[in-house]
Write a protein that holds these residues in place. Sequence first.
Motif, PDB file in Angstrom:
ATOM      1  N   PHE A 158       0.808  -1.217   0.000  1.00 27.59           N
ATOM      2  CA  PHE A 158       0.000   0.000   0.000  1.00 27.59           C
ATOM      3  C   PHE A 158       0.846   1.275   0.000  1.00 27.59           C
ATOM      4  CE2 PHE A 158      -3.135  -3.065   1.266  1.00 27.59           C
ATOM      5  CZ  PHE A 158      -4.358  -2.544   0.861  1.00 27.59           C
ATOM      6  N   SER A 277      -6.738  -7.202   1.836  1.00 20.19           N
ATOM      7  CA  SER A 277      -7.873  -6.310   1.633  1.00 20.19           C
ATOM      8  C   SER A 277      -8.166  -6.077   0.150  1.00 20.19           C
ATOM      9  CB  SER A 277      -7.606  -5.011   2.386  1.00 20.19           C
ATOM     10  OG  SER A 277      -8.823  -4.379   2.632  1.00 20.19           O
ATOM     11  N   ARG A 278      -8.114  -4.815  -0.332  1.00 25.48           N
ATOM     12  CA  ARG A 278      -8.387  -4.609  -1.763  1.00 25.48           C
ATOM     13  C   ARG A 278      -7.330  -5.345  -2.594  1.00 25.48           C
ATOM     14  NH1 ARG A 278      -8.106   1.731  -1.121  1.00 25.48           N
ATOM     15  NH2 ARG A 278      -8.889   0.966   0.873  1.00 25.48           N
ATOM     16  N   LYS A 281      -8.401  -8.928  -2.885  1.00 24.51           N
ATOM     17  CA  LYS A 281      -9.301  -9.089  -4.035  1.00 24.51           C
ATOM     18  C   LYS A 281      -8.429  -9.225  -5.297  1.00 24.51           C
ATOM     19  CE  LYS A 281     -12.215  -5.366  -2.013  1.00 24.51           C
ATOM     20  NZ  LYS A 281     -12.881  -5.834  -0.842  1.00 24.51           N
ATOM     21  N   GLU A 315     -19.859  -5.377   4.490  1.00 25.14           N
ATOM     22  CA  GLU A 315     -19.786  -4.562   3.273  1.00 25.14           C
ATOM     23  C   GLU A 315     -20.533  -5.242   2.127  1.00 25.14           C
ATOM     24  OE1 GLU A 315     -15.832  -4.012   1.612  1.00 25.14           O
ATOM     25  OE2 GLU A 315     -16.405  -2.058   0.824  1.00 25.14           O
ATOM     26  N   ILE A 320     -19.778  -0.419  -2.085  1.00 22.06           N
ATOM     27  CA  ILE A 320     -18.633  -0.176  -2.978  1.00 22.06           C
ATOM     28  C   ILE A 320     -19.079   0.623  -4.213  1.00 22.06           C
ATOM     29  CG2 ILE A 320     -16.967  -1.288  -4.538  1.00 22.06           C
ATOM     30  CD1 ILE A 320     -16.614  -3.492  -2.517  1.00 22.06           C
ATOM     31  N   PHE A 325     -16.274   3.376  -3.325  1.00 21.75           N
ATOM     32  CA  PHE A 325     -15.272   3.189  -4.388  1.00 21.75           C
ATOM     33  C   PHE A 325     -15.981   3.009  -5.724  1.00 21.75           C
ATOM     34  CE2 PHE A 325     -13.154   1.736  -0.487  1.00 21.75           C
ATOM     35  CZ  PHE A 325     -12.032   2.564  -0.511  1.00 21.75           C
ATOM     36  N   TRP A 328     -14.298   1.188  -8.652  1.00 22.25           N
ATOM     37  CA  TRP A 328     -13.688  -0.147  -8.519  1.00 22.25           C
ATOM     38  C   TRP A 328     -14.388  -1.203  -9.375  1.00 22.25           C
ATOM     39  CZ3 TRP A 328     -12.452  -1.570  -2.676  1.00 22.25           C
ATOM     40  CH2 TRP A 328     -11.298  -0.882  -2.275  1.00 22.25           C
ATOM     41  N   TRP A 369     -16.582  -5.970   8.890  1.00 19.53           N
ATOM     42  CA  TRP A 369     -16.883  -5.323   7.597  1.00 19.53           C
ATOM     43  C   TRP A 369     -16.634  -6.302   6.446  1.00 19.53           C
ATOM     44  CZ3 TRP A 369     -19.513  -1.617   5.559  1.00 19.53           C
ATOM     45  CH2 TRP A 369     -19.112  -0.876   4.448  1.00 19.53           C
ATOM     46  N   HIS A 419      -8.529  -5.763  11.028  1.00 22.63           N
ATOM     47  CA  HIS A 419      -8.277  -5.811   9.583  1.00 22.63           C
ATOM     48  C   HIS A 419      -6.802  -5.463   9.329  1.00 22.63           C
ATOM     49  CE1 HIS A 419      -9.529  -5.423   5.415  1.00 22.63           C
ATOM     50  NE2 HIS A 419      -8.932  -4.252   5.331  1.00 22.63           N
TER      51      HIS A 419
HETATM   52  C1  GTR Z   1     -12.238  -0.718   2.582  1.00 21.29           C
HETATM   53  C2  GTR Z   1     -13.083  -1.397   1.552  1.00 21.29           C
HETATM   54  C3  GTR Z   1     -12.791  -2.865   1.621  1.00 21.29           C
HETATM   55  C4  GTR Z   1     -11.320  -3.150   1.596  1.00 21.29           C
HETATM   56  C5  GTR Z   1     -10.506  -2.125   2.372  1.00 21.29           C
HETATM   57  C6  GTR Z   1      -9.005  -2.071   2.103  1.00 21.29           C
HETATM   58  O1  GTR Z   1     -12.548   0.601   2.776  1.00 21.29           O
HETATM   59  O2  GTR Z   1     -14.411  -1.113   1.848  1.00 21.29           O
HETATM   60  O3  GTR Z   1     -13.472  -3.528   0.572  1.00 21.29           O
HETATM   61  O4  GTR Z   1     -10.853  -3.279   0.311  1.00 21.29           O
HETATM   62  O5  GTR Z   1     -10.932  -0.843   2.148  1.00 21.29           O
HETATM   63  O6  GTR Z   1      -8.540  -2.341   1.011  1.00 21.29           O
HETATM   64  O7  GTR Z   1      -8.309  -1.693   3.035  1.00 21.29           O
END
Ligand code: GTR
Length: 443
Positions: A158, A277-278, A281, A315, A320, A325, A328, A369, A419
């Motif tokens: 990130f 997280s994202r 995915k 979520e 989303i 987002f 996305w 979430w 998370h």
């Molecule tokens: C959040 C989003 C999640 C996840 C997360 C992240 O805000 O709602 O789906 O992807 O971000 O990537 O930290």
Amino acid sequence: MKKNLSILLGAFCCTLAPFVFAEKYQTIDLPKENAKTLKRYGAELYIASKANAYPIPHVLNRLDGNGKIETAQEWNNIARNKILKFYQTQVYGAIPPRPKSLKFELVESSDNALDGKAIRRQYKIISTDKFGTFEFLVLLYIPKNIDGKAPAFVYPNFWGNYSLTDEKEIPLPDFRYSGGKKVKIKEKERGSRDRLPVRDIIARGFATATFAYCDVYPDLVKEDGAKQSIYKIFHKDPKYPECMPFPAWAWGNMRVMDLLQTQPEIDCDKVAVVGHSRLGKTAIITGAYDTRFAYVIANNSGCMGDALSKRKYGENIHAIANVTFLYWLLPQMKKYANNEGELPLDQHHLLATIAPRMLYCASATEDVWADPEGELLGLMHACPAFALFGAKNFPTLDVLEIEKPFHGDVAYHIRKGKHNITPYDWKNFMDYAQKHGWNPKKK
Ligand code: GTR
């Protein structure tokens, strides 16, 4: 009623007899948080009794409604392609191609990195196509303590490569993005994140390669990301929705795989893609479309990752696609917002495209979430596709036992806490790999 009873029973067991009964994660109502979230997302997100709202289509049902897929061959030749096509045209968008020209420029290296335990190489990946050239930096660590080639973990990050290691040779970029805004990077952030425990990974004889995901496509709340992204070498005027972010980030992982294929010390039959997280995915999408990755790890990947949308807890697509987002997902996905019953398939289908390769899904107790139970159910519902290839050792809801990892033919664990991706998660990702024969020989 039955569920309420079991929650009460669970609470009783956890408080009064922690040493007798194992602690198990349970989906519960989260009442207070609701008022605020309800207002923002316009849906009841955390009502346990309303979870599992819609039936989950069996992963082996043929998508044209004509019976079931019976063999691995039918799966590979028919079902898999249809699922991939659906996700590409209706959900995330298409992954950009391998560029016409791809170069790997070594910009820095050391044979004495991480206290002499690793080789460090920093590469610029230079992609050229119709409308120009695009570059991004990759940091690679290779263990020195093994005989033969090293399996590797590809991990998009990130904040930037500098945030994951304290080594001064990693350049500090001027800024990073945070919540869509540019933030100046400070020297004290160097090595401040423990999301990629490079020393643990190297000590176990694995290599790792990492890059900043925003270097490939800035994750901007508006749609400006496309214009500064990899798409600008393929399109004269890159714009939403032709140029989508998840496929771009997956493309980044794939180019790192191309780089690894040029490294003599790497065992390219044993390369994992890991994401949180994202980027969890993104890891799933990468593994779905690029079978060179032998192992896919989705950490806390949640909605539109490994969690089932039809379950409707935590979520959701509406959050989303309409609130947070908007760029996305393809605009076509909006029709399933608060209308998940109409989805012809769900995230277990996408997970199933990874069969028969290795797959790990991981959750965290406080990450409601992302819906931990929904994440496990996504994995469980994908398993019949893995069974077509002879796999049999699959998880049940029992593996929601906290920090009792399940490492069978696929893998799952739920960690205590928030998370995040932690050294505990990494230890387990490596344990499961080792169980499946990723055993670099120590010198
Ligand atoms: C959040 C989003 C999640 C996840 C997360 C992240 O805000 O709602 O789906 O992807 O971000 O990537 O930290």
